[in-house]
Design a protein around this motif. Structure first.
Motif, PDB file in Angstrom:
ATOM      1  N   VAL A 289     -19.606   3.275 -10.835  1.00  0.00           N
ATOM      2  CA  VAL A 289     -18.486   3.887 -10.121  1.00  0.00           C
ATOM      3  C   VAL A 289     -17.600   4.510 -11.195  1.00  0.00           C
ATOM      4  O   VAL A 289     -16.739   3.869 -11.775  1.00  0.00           O
ATOM      5  CB  VAL A 289     -17.730   2.853  -9.269  1.00  0.00           C
ATOM      6  N   MET A 306     -13.902   7.380  -8.409  1.00  0.00           N
ATOM      7  CA  MET A 306     -14.558   7.674  -7.145  1.00  0.00           C
ATOM      8  C   MET A 306     -13.821   6.992  -5.998  1.00  0.00           C
ATOM      9  O   MET A 306     -13.420   5.831  -6.106  1.00  0.00           O
ATOM     10  CB  MET A 306     -16.016   7.219  -7.187  1.00  0.00           C
ATOM     11  N   GLY A 307     -13.643   7.713  -4.896  1.00  0.00           N
ATOM     12  CA  GLY A 307     -13.014   7.128  -3.730  1.00  0.00           C
ATOM     13  C   GLY A 307     -12.172   8.125  -2.967  1.00  0.00           C
ATOM     14  O   GLY A 307     -11.715   9.132  -3.515  1.00  0.00           O
ATOM     15  N   HIS A 317      -7.842   1.724  -3.891  1.00  0.00           N
ATOM     16  CA  HIS A 317      -7.973   2.698  -4.972  1.00  0.00           C
ATOM     17  C   HIS A 317      -6.639   2.895  -5.696  1.00  0.00           C
ATOM     18  O   HIS A 317      -6.589   2.975  -6.926  1.00  0.00           O
ATOM     19  CB  HIS A 317      -8.456   4.044  -4.421  1.00  0.00           C
ATOM     20  N   ALA A 419     -17.441   2.156  -3.809  1.00  0.00           N
ATOM     21  CA  ALA A 419     -16.292   2.452  -4.659  1.00  0.00           C
ATOM     22  C   ALA A 419     -15.106   1.563  -4.306  1.00  0.00           C
ATOM     23  O   ALA A 419     -14.400   1.060  -5.186  1.00  0.00           O
ATOM     24  CB  ALA A 419     -15.912   3.922  -4.519  1.00  0.00           C
ATOM     25  N   HIS A 423     -13.412  -1.191  -6.814  1.00  0.00           N
ATOM     26  CA  HIS A 423     -12.008  -1.091  -7.210  1.00  0.00           C
ATOM     27  C   HIS A 423     -11.187  -2.291  -6.725  1.00  0.00           C
ATOM     28  O   HIS A 423     -10.111  -2.553  -7.262  1.00  0.00           O
ATOM     29  CB  HIS A 423     -11.417   0.216  -6.688  1.00  0.00           C
TER      30      HIS A 423
END
Length: 429
Positions: A289, A306-307, A317, A419, A423
């Protein structure tokens, strides 16, 4: 650390700092052209510019504003290749096709920075290279393999030791890196708008707020309809990529939508800038990720991962990016993150860009899988050249007539879930 401002995620930091200004009216009425381009991002604008330079009558229609999709929201890394290393590219599409694609993309940064210079595009160009950083000691094995493959095809890349990488980044959280001097960073929206300005200066007719609603083939020509106008042209290029809208008469090529978000700090102090990325390289890492970081011209650190930020779990995130910043650069633990935004990436099944031909005199490019600046500019020019000369053999990829991608929606959920979960637990002390 102060909370991140919940700004409009459809607008990026690049919208606030863009120095290029260009405006275009909506298409109104019935017109003709040699070439019609659909999409005002890097690919479409590059195609329009190069066709206009060759003396063709060009019309481009953009559903929103130039650079309004991924071209105005990405990290701004101008890379000399794709996410996949050369041997993996060749394994997926064949040795000859892979070598051709890798060779073409090696020159993409030259094309980008030459256009910036030729048209004096105000986009904060810095050509200090990029650093592909090992996120953990295990990541160094990946970099060693990539370095071997890249040097085998003549790429002038250098493998940096952990200590060298730490000094270049200014962080103890990197464990080696590949430096690619061909690459660099730009203000991505400024570059897109600069391409639009350059195309208009060369005589191309560009139209914002003009979504293509229908396409048909009649009398050997392409007819593109918008809400208030219509263009009849001999040839057509479609370059909507991750932000494609439904168009009657043209099936949208299937891709997997993957999101990447970023947050920007306030400008760092002179002392901090002496320690963090003193060479102004753009960076990304080897983590599954992936995350990225770079500086802009004003000295703001821009950190991404990423997200998507448009679902209820996106607070994960936002929380992660604060932890990541503090862990990578402890001196910035109290720095305010002033803005957060995201953009959409179009991924194909093999993580490679594709070109399709929906009919005679028409080409579609899509699927840059997170590498839009260099490849997009290159593919736009290549498609323009191919239509001008009538020779598609020089295209970086051979055009396909058909393309399928089963379960694209399921794959989108898979990537976003992965993702978010990563996170949720990553970079905690």
């Amino acid at each position: 650390m102060a909370p991140i401002t919940k700004s409009d995620i459809t607008l990026s930091h690049w919208h606030q700092t863009c120095r290029e200004e260009v405006r275009a009216s909506a298409l109104d009425g019935t017109v003709t052209a040699d070439l019609v381009v659909i999409g005002g991002g890097y690919t479409g604008l590059s195609a329009a510019l190069h066709c206009a330079k060759a003396g063709l009558e060009v019309r481009l229609v953009e559903a929103g504003t130039f650079g309004g999709g991924g071209s105005g929201r990405n990290v701004g890394l101008v890379n000399a290749g794709l996410w996949l290393p050369p041997e993996e590219i060749s394994a997926r599409i064949g040795a000859a096709a892979g070598a051709k694609l890798s060779s073409a993309l090696a020159g993409a940064p030259d094309l980008v920075f030459d256009l910036i210079e030729e048209f004096s595009i105000q986009c904060e160009p810095v050509r200090s290279g990029t650093l592909h950083c090992a996120h953990a000691p295990s990541g160094m094995r990946d970099l060693e393999n990539r370095h071997r493959q890249l040097t085998a095809i003549g790429a002038p890349v250098a493998l940096l030791s952990p200590n060298e990488a730490k000094a270049r980044v200014g962080s103890e959280e990197v464990h080696g890196a590949i430096h690619d001097p061909r690459a660099g960073t730009i203000q991505p929206l400024g570059y897109a708008k600069g391409l639009a300005r350059a195309a208009m200066e060369r005589g191309a007719h560009l139209h914002e707020n003009s979504p293509a609603t229908a396409i048909e083939r009649s009398g050997g020509k392409w007819i593109v309809t918008t809400p208030s106008g219509q263009i009849t042209a001999q040839q057509m290029i479609i370059a909507t990529n991750a932000y494609a809208l439904p168009i009657k008469g043209l099936p949208t090529p299937a891709t997997v939508p993957v999101h990447f978000f970023q947050a920007a700090t306030e400008p760092l102090s002179g002392e901090q800038l002496d320690q963090i990325l003193p060479g102004r390289e753009g960076c990304w890492d080897t983590a599954m990720v992936m995350s990225s970081w770079r500086l802009d011209q004003a000295g703001r650190l821009i950190l991404g991962g990423m997200g998507s930020l448009d679902h209820p779990g996106s607070f994960v995130h936002r929380s992660w990016v604060k932890r990541k910043l503090a862990k990578m650069f402890p001196a910035l633990a109290g720095v305010t993150l002033s803005q957060c935004w995201h953009g959409r990436i179009a991924m194909t099944g093999e993580y490679l860009p594709k070109i399709m031909s929906p009919g005679e005199g028409a080409l579609i490019a899509f699927g840059y899988s997170g590498r839009g600046i260099g490849p997009g500019t290159l593919f736009g020019k290549a498609m323009a050249d191919a239509l001008i000369t009538g020779d598609t053999s020089s295209l970086p990829r051979t055009p396909q007539e058909h393309h399928t991608l089963p379960m694209a929606g399921m794959k989108q959920v898979y990537y976003e879930t992965g993702a978010t979960l990563t996170h949720l637990i990553k970079d905690r002390f």
